[in-house]
Write an enzyme that holds these catalytic residues in place. Structure first.
Site, mmCIF file in Angstrom:
data_model
loop_
_atom_site.group_PDB
_atom_site.id
_atom_site.type_symbol
_atom_site.label_atom_id
_atom_site.label_comp_id
_atom_site.label_asym_id
_atom_site.label_seq_id
_atom_site.Cartn_x
_atom_site.Cartn_y
_atom_site.Cartn_z
ATOM 1 N N ASP A 12 0.825 -1.214 0.000
ATOM 2 C CA ASP A 12 0.000 0.000 0.000
ATOM 3 C C ASP A 12 0.859 1.265 0.000
ATOM 4 O O ASP A 12 2.017 1.245 0.427
ATOM 5 C CB ASP A 12 -0.885 -0.035 1.259
ATOM 6 C CG ASP A 12 -2.084 0.877 1.123
ATOM 7 O OD1 ASP A 12 -2.315 1.420 0.020
ATOM 8 O OD2 ASP A 12 -2.806 1.060 2.120
ATOM 9 N N ARG A 16 0.238 7.664 -2.632
ATOM 10 C CA ARG A 16 0.664 8.720 -1.701
ATOM 11 C C ARG A 16 2.137 9.061 -1.894
ATOM 12 O O ARG A 16 2.540 10.214 -1.921
ATOM 13 C CB ARG A 16 0.438 8.267 -0.252
ATOM 14 C CG ARG A 16 -0.933 8.602 0.263
ATOM 15 C CD ARG A 16 -1.223 7.880 1.536
ATOM 16 N NE ARG A 16 -1.633 6.507 1.278
ATOM 17 C CZ ARG A 16 -1.791 5.597 2.235
ATOM 18 N NH1 ARG A 16 -1.553 5.900 3.497
ATOM 19 N NH2 ARG A 16 -2.184 4.385 1.922
ATOM 20 N N ARG A 25 0.302 9.295 -9.842
ATOM 21 C CA ARG A 25 0.173 8.096 -9.002
ATOM 22 C C ARG A 25 0.780 6.852 -9.646
ATOM 23 O O ARG A 25 1.382 6.032 -8.984
ATOM 24 C CB ARG A 25 -1.309 7.831 -8.713
ATOM 25 C CG ARG A 25 -1.951 8.831 -7.787
ATOM 26 C CD ARG A 25 -3.465 8.587 -7.681
ATOM 27 N NE ARG A 25 -3.755 7.203 -7.343
ATOM 28 C CZ ARG A 25 -3.735 6.707 -6.103
ATOM 29 N NH1 ARG A 25 -3.487 7.507 -5.096
ATOM 30 N NH2 ARG A 25 -3.993 5.436 -5.893
ATOM 31 N N ASN A 60 -10.529 -2.761 -6.603
ATOM 32 C CA ASN A 60 -9.734 -1.759 -7.320
ATOM 33 C C ASN A 60 -10.347 -1.359 -8.676
ATOM 34 O O ASN A 60 -9.960 -0.348 -9.265
ATOM 35 C CB ASN A 60 -8.289 -2.234 -7.539
ATOM 36 C CG ASN A 60 -7.429 -2.184 -6.284
ATOM 37 O OD1 ASN A 60 -6.456 -2.918 -6.139
ATOM 38 N ND2 ASN A 60 -7.779 -1.298 -5.350
ATOM 39 N N ILE A 181 -7.218 -5.666 6.735
ATOM 40 C CA ILE A 181 -6.955 -6.823 5.878
ATOM 41 C C ILE A 181 -7.442 -6.541 4.443
ATOM 42 O O ILE A 181 -6.944 -7.131 3.483
ATOM 43 C CB ILE A 181 -7.676 -8.087 6.434
ATOM 44 C CG1 ILE A 181 -7.215 -8.402 7.862
ATOM 45 C CG2 ILE A 181 -7.480 -9.297 5.531
ATOM 46 C CD1 ILE A 181 -5.757 -8.776 7.995
HETATM 47 C C1 FPP Z 1 -1.785 0.262 -3.367
HETATM 48 O O1 FPP Z 1 -1.324 1.594 -3.384
HETATM 49 C C2 FPP Z 1 -1.234 -0.463 -4.495
HETATM 50 C C3 FPP Z 1 -1.953 -1.018 -5.507
HETATM 51 C C4 FPP Z 1 -3.417 -0.908 -5.611
HETATM 52 C C5 FPP Z 1 -1.300 -1.700 -6.632
HETATM 53 C C6 FPP Z 1 -0.064 -2.473 -6.282
HETATM 54 C C7 FPP Z 1 0.596 -2.870 -7.519
HETATM 55 C C8 FPP Z 1 1.919 -2.851 -7.727
HETATM 56 C C9 FPP Z 1 2.929 -2.476 -6.700
HETATM 57 C C10 FPP Z 1 2.433 -3.293 -9.016
HETATM 58 C C11 FPP Z 1 2.635 -4.769 -8.896
HETATM 59 C C12 FPP Z 1 3.288 -5.284 -10.057
HETATM 60 C C13 FPP Z 1 4.065 -6.384 -10.026
HETATM 61 C C14 FPP Z 1 4.632 -6.877 -11.286
HETATM 62 C C15 FPP Z 1 4.359 -7.081 -8.748
HETATM 63 P P1 FPP Z 1 -2.386 2.761 -3.521
HETATM 64 O O2 FPP Z 1 -2.517 3.133 -4.950
HETATM 65 O O3 FPP Z 1 -3.663 2.351 -2.872
HETATM 66 O O4 FPP Z 1 -1.689 3.896 -2.716
HETATM 67 P P2 FPP Z 1 -2.416 5.045 -1.877
HETATM 68 O O5 FPP Z 1 -3.131 4.349 -0.756
HETATM 69 O O6 FPP Z 1 -1.289 5.868 -1.413
HETATM 70 O O7 FPP Z 1 -3.347 5.737 -2.810
#
Ligand code: FPP
Length: 229
Positions: A12, A16, A25, A60, A181
């Site tokens: 997560d 941010r 983002r 998502n 979770i």
């Molecule tokens: C949460 O951060 C992250 C996600 C919804 C996506 C996670 C995906 C990746 C790290 C890419 C994975 C790719 C591979 C190949 C492993 P957020 O966008 O919710 O962050 P925020 O809470 O700060 O808005």
């Protein structure tokens, strides 16, 4: 130190982190994918056998259409051409989650990677894509209804879930300060040790991973029993 066999991570804070750097983002997600690779390598060195990463949840889809499209582009770009590197590293890739709502080209790529990385591996990396814990349980129940089961035990039920015969996670890490979770592996996390850190995923390091494992090492896992005094 006791090493968790199976580590699961809610990655997560990408958005941010990116905004704080004055970037869009999606750049946080790109950096996040690089961190996922670094952490995979560290897990191999440490001797972790299974690493499960939450890349895209069933919820998502409710993000802006542009971010959803860019996230799937990222996954497709990232996984394309990675096969030999994964095989050389000793990574067996497995995907969990729904397969019916993602594009055909990505689905075929996922199937190819699962098939071709399944021999001589040192770690199993499970990528959760369009995954939700409740959806996982419901898909298992619906399979059982189709098979006309009228009674089932825990082991058999687990087998019908997406993780199948993979042991339950020992340690769940969630970055970026949230303590939830969020519909991740609901059944499989029953006795998992939880570790939360304020650090956003794009700035998560091997040292942070070691800190989480050290913390895990100091926990007394009771699984509902009383430990000898
Ligand atoms: C949460 O951060 C992250 C996600 C919804 C996506 C996670 C995906 C990746 C790290 C890419 C994975 C790719 C591979 C190949 C492993 P957020 O966008 O919710 O962050 P925020 O809470 O700060 O808005």
């Amino acid at each position: 130190m006791s090493i968790p066999r199976h580590v699961a991570i809610i990655m997560d804070g990408n958005g941010r982190w990116a905004r704080r750097q004055g970037m869009p983002r999606i750049m946080g997600h790109y950096r996040g994918a690089e961190v996922a690779e670094e952490i995979t390598k560290a897990c191999i060195d440490i001797g972790v056998e299974y690493l499960t990463l939450f890349a895209f949840s069933t919820e998502n889809w409710n993000r802006p259409k542009e971010e959803v499209e860019l996230l799937f582009d990222l996954l497709r770009n990232y996984l394309t051409g990675k096969k030999e590197e994964l095989i050389d590293l000793g990574v067996r890739l497995k995907f969990i989650g729904r397969r019916d709502r993602i594009g055909k080209d990505l689905r075929l790529l996922m199937e190819e990677l699962e098939r071709d990385t399944s021999k001589d591996y040192r770690i199993t990396v499970v990528l959760a894509v369009d995954y939700g814990g409740r959806d996982d349980i419901l898909r298992a129940v619906n399979k059982l209804i189709r098979l006309e089961f009228d009674h089932i035990d825990e082991d058999t039920f687990s087998h019908f879930l997406d993780l199948g015969d993979i042991p339950d996670p020992d340690l769940l890490i969630r970055t970026a300060g949230e303590r939830r979770i969020s519909n991740f592996l609901l059944w499989n996390l029953a006795y998992t040790e939880l570790y939360f850190t304020e650090v956003c995923w794009p700035e998560f390091t091997v040292e942070e991973l070691q800190r989480a494992i050290e913390d895990f090492s100091n926990r007394k896992r009771k699984f509902g029993r009383v430990l000898d005094e």
